[in-house]
Scaffold this motif. Structure first.
Motif, PDB file in Angstrom:
ATOM      1  N   HIS A  87       1.533  -0.550  -5.274  1.00 53.52           N
ATOM      2  CA  HIS A  87       2.035  -1.661  -5.446  1.00 53.52           C
ATOM      3  C   HIS A  87       1.527  -2.736  -6.447  1.00 53.52           C
ATOM      4  O   HIS A  87       0.641  -1.959  -7.202  1.00 53.52           O
ATOM      5  N   LEU A 143       0.590  -6.957  -6.944  1.00 55.95           N
ATOM      6  CA  LEU A 143       0.834  -8.313  -6.743  1.00 55.95           C
ATOM      7  C   LEU A 143       1.463  -9.139  -7.765  1.00 55.95           C
ATOM      8  O   LEU A 143       0.601  -9.270  -8.770  1.00 55.95           O
ATOM      9  N   CYS A 191      -4.914  -6.913  -9.508  1.00 60.81           N
ATOM     10  CA  CYS A 191      -3.943  -6.521  -8.660  1.00 60.81           C
ATOM     11  C   CYS A 191      -2.565  -6.785  -9.123  1.00 60.81           C
ATOM     12  O   CYS A 191      -1.584  -6.221  -8.547  1.00 60.81           O
ATOM     13  N   HIS A 234      -0.837   0.031  -8.971  1.00 64.69           N
ATOM     14  CA  HIS A 234      -2.164   0.499  -8.562  1.00 64.69           C
ATOM     15  C   HIS A 234      -1.737   0.956  -7.067  1.00 64.69           C
ATOM     16  O   HIS A 234      -0.814   0.580  -6.460  1.00 64.69           O
ATOM     17  N   HIS A 283      -3.304   2.434  -3.244  1.00 64.81           N
ATOM     18  CA  HIS A 283      -4.502   2.301  -1.897  1.00 64.81           C
ATOM     19  C   HIS A 283      -4.016   3.212  -0.886  1.00 64.81           C
ATOM     20  O   HIS A 283      -2.951   3.676  -0.869  1.00 64.81           O
ATOM     21  N   SER A 288       1.437  -8.120  -0.336  1.00 66.48           N
ATOM     22  CA  SER A 288       0.066  -8.339   0.212  1.00 66.48           C
ATOM     23  C   SER A 288      -0.109  -7.694   1.557  1.00 66.48           C
ATOM     24  O   SER A 288       0.650  -7.369   2.374  1.00 66.48           O
ATOM     25  N   THR A 289      -1.337  -7.324   1.872  1.00 60.65           N
ATOM     26  CA  THR A 289      -1.758  -7.011   3.162  1.00 60.65           C
ATOM     27  C   THR A 289      -1.011  -7.824   4.378  1.00 60.65           C
ATOM     28  O   THR A 289      -0.542  -7.072   5.236  1.00 60.65           O
ATOM     29  N   GLU A 290      -1.162  -8.934   4.267  1.00 62.25           N
ATOM     30  CA  GLU A 290      -0.833  -9.940   5.317  1.00 62.25           C
ATOM     31  C   GLU A 290       0.690  -9.691   5.524  1.00 62.25           C
ATOM     32  O   GLU A 290       1.107  -9.690   6.620  1.00 62.25           O
ATOM     33  N   GLU A 315      -6.645  -2.185   3.639  1.00 63.98           N
ATOM     34  CA  GLU A 315      -5.988  -2.024   2.232  1.00 63.98           C
ATOM     35  C   GLU A 315      -7.070  -1.046   1.530  1.00 63.98           C
ATOM     36  O   GLU A 315      -6.764  -0.262   0.670  1.00 63.98           O
ATOM     37  N   THR A 316      -8.213  -1.556   1.628  1.00 65.61           N
ATOM     38  CA  THR A 316      -9.710  -0.741   1.119  1.00 65.61           C
ATOM     39  C   THR A 316     -10.568  -0.486   2.260  1.00 65.61           C
ATOM     40  O   THR A 316     -10.298  -1.356   3.161  1.00 65.61           O
ATOM     41  N   ARG A 348     -13.025  -1.914   2.428  1.00 67.84           N
ATOM     42  CA  ARG A 348     -13.730  -3.221   2.546  1.00 67.84           C
ATOM     43  C   ARG A 348     -12.769  -4.402   2.974  1.00 67.84           C
ATOM     44  O   ARG A 348     -13.377  -5.658   3.376  1.00 67.84           O
ATOM     45  N   ASN A 349     -11.535  -4.379   2.761  1.00 69.29           N
ATOM     46  CA  ASN A 349     -10.640  -5.270   3.169  1.00 69.29           C
ATOM     47  C   ASN A 349      -9.698  -4.949   4.108  1.00 69.29           C
ATOM     48  O   ASN A 349      -8.905  -3.939   3.778  1.00 69.29           O
TER      49      ASN A 349
HETATM   50  N1  LIG Z   1      -5.776 -11.968   1.236  1.00 72.66           N
HETATM   51  C1  LIG Z   1      -5.758 -11.033   0.550  1.00 72.66           C
HETATM   52  N2  LIG Z   1      -6.337 -10.796  -0.926  1.00 72.66           N
HETATM   53  C2  LIG Z   1      -6.281  -9.710  -1.540  1.00 72.66           C
HETATM   54  C3  LIG Z   1      -5.158  -8.789  -1.170  1.00 72.66           C
HETATM   55  C4  LIG Z   1      -4.285  -8.920  -0.051  1.00 72.66           C
HETATM   56  O1  LIG Z   1      -3.617  -8.114   0.414  1.00 72.66           O
HETATM   57  N3  LIG Z   1      -4.693  -9.767   0.840  1.00 72.66           N
HETATM   58  N4  LIG Z   1      -4.980  -7.814  -2.231  1.00 72.66           N
HETATM   59  C5  LIG Z   1      -5.923  -7.647  -3.130  1.00 72.66           C
HETATM   60  C6  LIG Z   1      -5.576  -6.419  -3.995  1.00 72.66           C
HETATM   61  O2  LIG Z   1      -4.314  -5.871  -3.779  1.00 72.66           O
HETATM   62  C7  LIG Z   1      -6.484  -5.456  -4.361  1.00 72.66           C
HETATM   63  O3  LIG Z   1      -6.274  -4.084  -4.439  1.00 72.66           O
HETATM   64  C8  LIG Z   1      -7.916  -5.477  -3.648  1.00 72.66           C
HETATM   65  O4  LIG Z   1      -8.780  -4.678  -4.351  1.00 72.66           O
HETATM   66  P1  LIG Z   1     -10.246  -5.087  -4.678  1.00 72.66           P
HETATM   67  O5  LIG Z   1     -10.802  -6.370  -4.534  1.00 72.66           O
HETATM   68  O6  LIG Z   1     -10.449  -3.973  -5.620  1.00 72.66           O
HETATM   69  O7  LIG Z   1     -10.877  -4.145  -3.268  1.00 72.66           O
HETATM   70  P2  LIG Z   1     -12.177  -3.570  -3.086  1.00 72.66           P
HETATM   71  O8  LIG Z   1     -12.477  -3.511  -1.643  1.00 72.66           O
HETATM   72  O9  LIG Z   1     -11.853  -2.040  -3.683  1.00 72.66           O
HETATM   73  O10 LIG Z   1     -12.761  -3.979  -4.224  1.00 72.66           O
HETATM   74  P3  LIG Z   1     -14.709  -4.077  -4.171  1.00 72.66           P
HETATM   75  O11 LIG Z   1     -14.658  -5.303  -5.082  1.00 72.66           O
HETATM   76  O12 LIG Z   1     -14.723  -2.880  -5.044  1.00 72.66           O
HETATM   77  O13 LIG Z   1     -15.433  -4.197  -2.936  1.00 72.66           O
HETATM   78  C9  LIG Z   1      -6.827  -8.588  -3.580  1.00 72.66           C
HETATM   79  N5  LIG Z   1      -7.107  -9.735  -2.704  1.00 72.66           N
END
Ligand SMILES: Nc1nc2c(c(=O)[nH]1)N=C([C@H](O)[C@H](O)COP(=O)(O)OP(=O)(O)OP(=O)(O)O)CN2
Length: 138
Positions: free
Chosen positions: A14, A16, A33, A39, A41, A96-98, A127-128, A130-131
């Motif tokens: 995807h 953003l 992003c 890129h 996920h 977005s993930t939301e 999504e990752t 950590r996120n």
């Molecule tokens: N509220 C949201 N914020 C963000 C979203 C989302 O979906 N909802 N998505 C992104 C990006 O798509 C992005 O791919 C996130 O990548 P990144 O910040 O690199 O995530 P990591 O956990 O791999 O990053 P580190 O910083 O290395 O921990 C951004 N924001």
């Protein structure tokens, strides 16, 4: 009330991108992003349903049936796809993930009700590692 969960996963590309903004503003707000060439996920989706165990099976829901349903209606639609281009229910939405998790809810909630007395409780989408976002349908 018992809460029962199933983890599924998919890979997708995807970016953003807000079409009402310039490329410069998209890059400023979304950073890497917003990369025009996409890129990817490795998404993890946790579907949690709630209910009471059936006295004859001991199950709140048959997790095999839940998995089959999630795969048919969500995973097959998004796995190895471009979320901006290939997925009809994400058309005209920011990928977005939301937004993804809210669309997943609309698809899954009625279908879970068709196969079980259990009700959808929450969706958690990583999504990752950590996120993640969590949605309770409201
Ligand atoms: N509220 C949201 N914020 C963000 C979203 C989302 O979906 N909802 N998505 C992104 C990006 O798509 C992005 O791919 C996130 O990548 P990144 O910040 O690199 O995530 P990591 O956990 O791999 O990053 P580190 O910083 O290395 O921990 C951004 N924001």
């Amino acid at each position: 009330m018992i809460y029962v969960s199933r983890l599924e996963h998919f890979n997708a590309a995807h970016k953003l991108h807000n079409p009402n903004w310039s490329l410069a503003k998209n890059k400023e707000v979304f950073g890497p992003c917003a990369n025009v060439n996409w890129h990817g996920h490795n998404y993890e989706l946790i579907v949690t349903v709630k209910g009471k165990p059936d006295p004859e099976t001991g199950f709140v829901i048959d997790l095999k049936k839940l998995s089959t349903l999630i795969r048919k209606h969500i995973i097959e639609k998004v796995d190895h796809k471009n979320l901006n281009l290939d997925v009809p229910f994400m058309e005209d939405k920011l990928a977005s993930t939301e937004n993804l998790v809210m669309e997943f809810w609309k698809i899954l909630e009625p279908r879970i009700a068709e196969i079980s007395k259990a009700r959808l409780h929450s969706l958690k989408l990583y999504e990752t590692p950590r996120n993640y976002v969590e949605y309770f349908g409201e």
